[in-house]
Design an enzyme around this catalytic site. Sequence first.
Site, PDB file in Angstrom:
ATOM      1  CB  SER A 143      87.439  -8.780  25.718  1.00 55.25           C
ATOM      2  OG  SER A 143      88.255  -9.846  25.262  1.00 55.25           O
TER       3      SER A 143
ATOM      4  CB  SER B 183      90.702  -9.407  23.310  1.00 55.81           C
ATOM      5  OG  SER B 183      89.450  -8.913  22.916  1.00 55.81           O
TER       6      SER B 183
ATOM      7  CE  LYS C 166      89.259 -12.309  27.781  1.00 54.72           C
ATOM      8  NZ  LYS C 166      89.568 -11.973  26.377  1.00 54.72           N
TER       9      LYS C 166
END
Lengths: 477, 490
Positions: free
Chosen positions: B158, B182, B83
């Site tokens: 996210s 997330s 990420k």
Amino acid sequence: MLETVIGLEVHVQLKTKTKAFCGCSTEFGRLPNSQVCPVCLGFPGSLPVLNKTVLEYGIKVGVALNCKIPEYTKFDRKNYFYPDLPKNYQISQYDQPLAQSGYLDIAIENGTKRITIKRVHLEEDAGKLIHEGTDSSASYVDYNRAGIPLLEIVSEPELNSPDEAYQYLTTLKSIIRYLDVSDCDMEKGSLRCDANISLRPCGEKKLGVKTELKNMNSFKAVKSGLEYEIKRQLAILEAGGKVTQQTLLWDEKKQKTAVMRSKEEAHDYRYFPEPDLVPFIFKSADIKIIKETIPELPQEKLLRFVKEFSLAPYEANILTSDKSLADFFEKCSRGYKNYKNLSNWIIGAFLSEINNRSIEPKDIPITPEKFTLLLNLADTGKINSLTAKTVLSEMFETQKSPDLIISEKNLSQISDSGELEQIITQIINVNEKSVTDYKNGKANALMFLIGQAMKQTKGKANPNMVTEMLKERIKNA
Amino acid sequence: MDNKKDLFSLTAGEITGQKHGTEELVSSLAKRVEAVEKKVHAFAKKPQARGQWFGFHWPKPQTENCNLTIRSGPLSGIPVSIKDNICVKDDETTCASKILSGFKPPYDAEVIRRLKDAGAILWGKTNMDEFAFGSSTENSSYGPTRNPHNLECVPGGSSGGSAAAVAADETIISLGSDTGGSIRQPAAFCGVVGLKPTYGRVSRYGLIAFASSLDQIGPITKDVRDCAVMMNIISGYDPKDSTSANIEVPDFTKSLNGEIKNLRVGLPKEYFTHGMDNEVKAAMDEAIATLKTKGAKFIEISLPHTEYAVAVYYIVATAEASSNLARFDGVQYGFRQMNSSGLIDMYKNSRGEGFGNEAKRRIILGTYVLSSGYYDAYYLRAQKVRTLIKRDFDTAFKEIDCIITPTSPTPAFKIGEKATDPLKMYLSDIYTISVNLAGVPAISIPCGFTKEKLPVGLQIIAKPFDEEMLFKAAFAYESQTNWRKIKPKL
């Protein structure tokens, strides 16, 4: 009658080897941005880890200032934007400081006065801004200082004059230096002081409107800054005006203050607990271990010196103002028992050598043994006191033993009456007028003649013998 | 099962058991990325940007750049996508924000160091909501990621890029981060496995902080076994993170035994009342029935402070975020608006142009709740309620071994559907947020599909530092079902 009320906020840099929350060196005076890492630069993703020595040093100061050390302490974030603050928040302590509710006794004219210490807390220092040109066309940031541990010591507003503030600061400095946790050097910025100042009618409990004074960079500047600000406020109040709450900067060159910001521009720091650090819980045993490392502090030492060495408080105060100096005195006292004389010498010639040479007392270059040997040589008449001062100076210069210096430089006192007799005869012969003056009752004339003899012998003549012999010869002439 | 499956579609466990070269695997994955990335847009920085892989310039062992060295280890030669809020040394790391454009961290996050040590190949930086602010991966300076199961839909967020990359077989494993759901919510939306570890289990060093007291890094994988292997690697004490726990890490793969006889499973009554989509509810009922056949016992429990969780979360998380994001000011790194007159102007312009709308919204919210005069009413009260929420879990776990809930009240929604309604968006994390507030671990695993072929996720929650329980229950369920084998048609 108006009364002055002063509260002081003192920041001292703790002299840990590494910064408060990372492993970078804290050494002073290195190349800009050479002592930085992702943590003290506040790089994204980096996290602080507390240097445990910082806690230990902070607790030492708290204990020495008679504070309560709560079992629980935590860090908070103080949020504000400034380019010298890498994260745009400072890790500090807000509602649960490391230490609180202590006191500091300061010497005043008729004894001592107890000043309440409100709180002692830890925080990190910011970097330094360097501005280019007079118009500040560019600014540079040096982050070497960012993250160096600071201890903030806040007094209650209980100081009533610049003199008391000065006394508070010097006493505080002396204690912290005894603890060996900071250099407390205002010129180098390892001790900084902000003051809150207000005036109120005598007897009134409620505080008047205060101003905060910053940027006083020496002990002298604190005194002159406070004096200036008190006069300024006094003039306003006496003219029937009102003091405006604001933050002022002391300008040492111009010897006046300038407005930095007003109350309306005051920051809202939005303090909240620092989530990247866990709270610290102390066991009483931990505190006890730290307490045991605290040495005898200046005030106890002063009282002991007065008692043990029969010194005047004034003398003991000077001797104990610095731990290294006090230690030096004590070591000398083991081999030299005329304490009064020892004290006179250390406070006099010895300290002036140190001051003239800008030596820190902790770096005294001569040993107590050599120093007491010097005093013994003077006491036994081997050298006179004037010569002893010359020898002391030489000792500071070369670290040689006093007897070696005396023999190398041929400084032994002339106490041989035959040798002195010749010198005196010569002086009487060439100074007939002074001899006559003395006979006619001018005492000063004798002093002149003694001076001539000392001059002739380069100060080595035994002054008592010269005096007696001169008197004798003139009487019999 | 098709024995001649493409290598890219395998799990790390399947790859490790097969005889093939790393080169073969990587070229298979590279072709897959080439084929589907245009549709999915899972990456902020495609693995291609790393240079070497597509040209087949094979790294020699022991080259200076660790990224290019295939080490032996539990993940030797396994591509893992990261990420974009996790720092990789000398690799642009932006949190999908313009304000960090060009920022190349001078250090590796602790999890990256561990992955490199384990022999993993770093396989691109995945897309995300800017600074992890969002539940849809629409708030990204790189543009939105799409759900591989339905390109009209969001992948969740996210960590939407991480979940979509795994679901689309563009990578073998991803790392995500989870502050309020997330990892789990996008894993649920994309039909993959995602785990939020206990707070303190995985070092946060090198994770660009959103809300420091809630953030945890965790894996997103194709199955439960890969997830356990990843947790073995990334878990454990790190002296660089003061909030990391000095607690021994068990071998999580040992919990993969399928044994759940008499397992006491709690069903929080507050979660099963209103707002839950019917198809999600149906999938849940089916999952409960499956677990019952394996011997699990279900008990209704109460988490009485659940209704305050979203409010508490948006106070605590935004407060911390407002402070954490203060450092992005144009002074040291990232984006600086050069046409500014003076310092204040530079701050305003750089932050004004550098942050997206959701980031600004949260900074403003967080600044507000910390302001003098409001602190007690918002932040302080929220912290008190947070303690009560944590206590709810402590109490519940006295009688049960784990809790089961849907991961999200709905399946993936349409791109743009909630983009203009922040409050509606915030509510899509209603089942995941309490877990972060309480600091407990939770996993999301696939538990079915809607009629529109959108995946549904099952959330399992356990006691602090009892990830073993998650693996035990998740593996037992997974081995009774075939959901993970249903791949998106791309």
